[in-house]
Write an enzyme that holds these catalytic residues in place. Structure first.
Site, PDB file in Angstrom:
ATOM      1  N   CYS A 163       0.802  -1.225   0.000  1.00 53.94           N
ATOM      2  CA  CYS A 163       0.000   0.000   0.000  1.00 53.94           C
ATOM      3  C   CYS A 163       0.835   1.276   0.000  1.00 53.94           C
ATOM      4  O   CYS A 163       0.284   2.376  -0.078  1.00 53.94           O
ATOM      5  CB  CYS A 163      -0.938  -0.012   1.199  1.00 53.94           C
ATOM      6  SG  CYS A 163      -1.857  -1.555   1.344  1.00 53.94           S
ATOM      7  N   HIS A 208      -2.633   8.075   5.681  1.00 51.48           N
ATOM      8  CA  HIS A 208      -2.898   6.764   5.068  1.00 51.48           C
ATOM      9  C   HIS A 208      -4.332   6.360   5.401  1.00 51.48           C
ATOM     10  O   HIS A 208      -5.051   5.880   4.527  1.00 51.48           O
ATOM     11  CB  HIS A 208      -1.887   5.737   5.580  1.00 51.48           C
ATOM     12  CG  HIS A 208      -1.912   4.445   4.836  1.00 51.48           C
ATOM     13  ND1 HIS A 208      -1.735   4.368   3.469  1.00 51.48           N
ATOM     14  CD2 HIS A 208      -2.114   3.169   5.261  1.00 51.48           C
ATOM     15  CE1 HIS A 208      -1.818   3.097   3.088  1.00 51.48           C
ATOM     16  NE2 HIS A 208      -2.054   2.359   4.157  1.00 51.48           N
ATOM     17  N   GLU A 240      -1.162   5.107  13.258  1.00 46.77           N
ATOM     18  CA  GLU A 240      -0.766   6.274  12.478  1.00 46.77           C
ATOM     19  C   GLU A 240      -0.961   7.555  13.292  1.00 46.77           C
ATOM     20  O   GLU A 240      -0.151   8.488  13.208  1.00 46.77           O
ATOM     21  CB  GLU A 240      -1.547   6.362  11.162  1.00 46.77           C
ATOM     22  CG  GLU A 240      -1.038   7.476  10.252  1.00 46.77           C
ATOM     23  CD  GLU A 240      -1.735   7.557   8.902  1.00 46.77           C
ATOM     24  OE1 GLU A 240      -1.274   8.356   8.063  1.00 46.77           O
ATOM     25  OE2 GLU A 240      -2.733   6.832   8.684  1.00 46.77           O
ATOM     26  N   LYS A 279      -9.328   8.085   1.484  1.00 44.82           N
ATOM     27  CA  LYS A 279      -9.921   6.738   1.408  1.00 44.82           C
ATOM     28  C   LYS A 279     -11.373   6.719   1.882  1.00 44.82           C
ATOM     29  O   LYS A 279     -12.104   5.769   1.606  1.00 44.82           O
ATOM     30  CB  LYS A 279      -9.074   5.745   2.199  1.00 44.82           C
ATOM     31  CG  LYS A 279      -7.696   5.494   1.600  1.00 44.82           C
ATOM     32  CD  LYS A 279      -6.892   4.518   2.433  1.00 44.82           C
ATOM     33  CE  LYS A 279      -5.504   4.271   1.838  1.00 44.82           C
ATOM     34  NZ  LYS A 279      -4.611   5.449   1.983  1.00 44.82           N
ATOM     35  N   HIS A 317      -9.623   2.037  -0.535  1.00 49.17           N
ATOM     36  CA  HIS A 317      -8.171   1.848  -0.508  1.00 49.17           C
ATOM     37  C   HIS A 317      -7.709   1.308  -1.857  1.00 49.17           C
ATOM     38  O   HIS A 317      -8.006   0.172  -2.212  1.00 49.17           O
ATOM     39  CB  HIS A 317      -7.815   0.874   0.616  1.00 49.17           C
ATOM     40  CG  HIS A 317      -6.357   0.824   0.930  1.00 49.17           C
ATOM     41  ND1 HIS A 317      -5.381   1.390   0.120  1.00 49.17           N
ATOM     42  CD2 HIS A 317      -5.684   0.276   1.978  1.00 49.17           C
ATOM     43  CE1 HIS A 317      -4.198   1.186   0.652  1.00 49.17           C
ATOM     44  NE2 HIS A 317      -4.345   0.506   1.780  1.00 49.17           N
ATOM     45  N   PHE A 337       1.776  -3.232   3.952  1.00 46.15           N
ATOM     46  CA  PHE A 337       2.064  -4.536   4.532  1.00 46.15           C
ATOM     47  C   PHE A 337       3.550  -4.850   4.346  1.00 46.15           C
ATOM     48  O   PHE A 337       4.122  -4.603   3.286  1.00 46.15           O
ATOM     49  CB  PHE A 337       1.250  -5.626   3.835  1.00 46.15           C
ATOM     50  CG  PHE A 337      -0.203  -5.688   4.241  1.00 46.15           C
ATOM     51  CD1 PHE A 337      -0.712  -4.903   5.259  1.00 46.15           C
ATOM     52  CD2 PHE A 337      -1.066  -6.561   3.602  1.00 46.15           C
ATOM     53  CE1 PHE A 337      -2.052  -4.971   5.627  1.00 46.15           C
ATOM     54  CE2 PHE A 337      -2.406  -6.638   3.960  1.00 46.15           C
ATOM     55  CZ  PHE A 337      -2.898  -5.847   4.970  1.00 46.15           C
TER      56      PHE A 337
END
Length: 412
Positions: A163, A302, A313, A334, A339, A398
């Site tokens: 991502c 994010h 975050e 998002k 996403h 990830f």
């Protein structure tokens, strides 16, 4: 000496608009592009919603033969790249093709092609597999196809960091120009993984929202968040060495002033719980941009709408920004487009550029009430119009990949 790098072109294919103008208009309206999955039958799936690209016709962006030799993730990338290229006013007849390159990544490539060809192996035998299976499937073909379509003969690579892919691609393109490998780079990310394998895989990971309400499915930082919504699309930008851009009279959107990238060395899917890895990426980006945390006006987070990401975050922003964390404007795109995985950082970078231009911070849609520790200014309830001079875009992937970019308004 590092050379200065500016943004001179933008291109996007998204769930709420297949051009930058349409996308940005939808963002300013607060349009949510999430709905029932139409790409396959979800009867046996707990997850019913996704953020699909709508009304996209590849043949409007390339000839039919080229379109047939690309999967959607490559088609989206080429369409976004051509828009960015045209927006920048580039003419390769006037450029050294070996000084113009591409770094555009995809987190996954084409799961759909794998699904189709594996079904053929099972039902018709391995001899019936499409000879183009591999070049259709592999993630580097987005960059390769852009290079072929536009005649860009310089550095042509793709970064794959889940991502964080789009953000790392833009960051690496920045480095290529700063240190003289290129004068022009097309950079960004692309993804199209709304298919049985993609949805099943992320569902089994318990990463996706099971909400049936499109307006309450992707709700970053909300206390009721239960996972992200799978999206698709592409974002590509033109980065250019400042003097090169000025010499040809290019329109300059903004200056890309800082890039930070770190690894958590912690877990294959969960971010570092204290946020220290992501915080360090933000700190490095700000140090390169020579800007104090108190001068960052806006962060495009994010903000995936998963429990761990949004909480960790938030901790990362507090670590990196200290007292300034309470004052900086934060949002998550998002909340509108889901996403986009490998494309997320690139599309969100475009939001940062447009926000800087229009002095506009969009609302985090759908989010109504945050939990105790998620106590920063996430732009809830309404968009905000304010002077923006420095903005930041964050991406986490990830594998523990953290990436941050700092943009600033362009001044001589």
């Amino acid at each position: 000496m590092k050379r200065r790098v500016v943004v001179t072109g933008l291109g996007a294919v998204t769930p709420i608009g297949n051009s930058v103008q349409d996308f940005w208009t939808s963002v300013k309206k607060g349009t949510v592009g999430i709905g029932e999955i139409t790409k396959f039958d979800t009867a046996d799936y707990k997850v019913k919603l996704a953020a699909e690209v709508k009304g996209f016709d590849a043949k409007e962006h390339m000839d039919a033969r080229a379109a047939r030799r690309m999967e959607p993730f490559s088609q989206y990338a080429v369409a976004a790249a051509k828009e960015a290229f045209e927006d920048a006013g580039l003419n390769m007849e006037q450029e050294d093709a070996f000084r113009a390159g591409v770094i555009v990544g995809s987190g996954i490539g084409s799961l759909q092609e794998v699904e189709r060809e594996y079904e053929k192996i099972l039902t018709k035998g391995p001899a019936r597999v499409n000879p183009l299976m591999v070049p259709l499937m592999i993630s580097n073909m987005a960059a390769g196809n852009i290079s072929i379509q536009l005649g860009l003969k310089g550095k042509c690579t793709n970064v794959v960091t889940a991502c964080a892919t789009g953000t790392n691609c833009i960051g690496d393109a920045l480095r290529a120009i700063q240190y003289g490998d290129a004068d022009i780079m097309l950079a960004g990310g692309t993804e199209s993984s709304i298919c049985p394998t993609g949805v099943a895989g992320f569902s089994s990971l318990t990463a996706l929202s099971k909400s049936s309400d499109p307006l309450r499915a992707s709700i970053p930082f909300d206390k009721e968040r239960d996972g992200f919504v799978l999206g698709e699309g592409a974002g590509v930008v033109v980065l250019e060495e400042l003097e090169h851009a000025k010499k040809r009279g290019a329109h300059i959107y903004a200056e890309l002033a800082g890039y930070g990238s770190t690894g958590d060395a912690y877990h294959i899917t969960a971010p570092m719980e204290d946020g220290s890895g992501a915080a360090k990426a933000m700190e490095i980006a700000m140090q390169e941009a020579q800007v104090e945390p108190s001068r960052i006006d806006y962060i495009n987070a994010h903000g995936t709408s998963t429990h761990h990401n949004d909480l960790f975050e938030t901790r990362a922003v507090k670590l990196a920004f200290g007292e300034a964390a309470k004052k900086v404007q934060i949002n998550s795109t998002k909340s509108m487009i889901g996403h986009l995985l490998g494309a997320a950082g690139a599309v969100e970078f475009i939001v940062c550029v447009k926000s800087l231009q229009d002095h506009f911070v969009h609302q985090t849609m759908g989010t109504t009430e945050t939990e105790e520790e998620c106590d920063l200014n996430y732009t809830l309830g309404a968009p905000v119009e304010k002077e923006l001079h420095y903005v930041m875009s964050n991406s986490l992937g990830f594998g523990g990949h953290n990436a941050s970019l700092v943009l600033k308004e362009y001044k001589e």
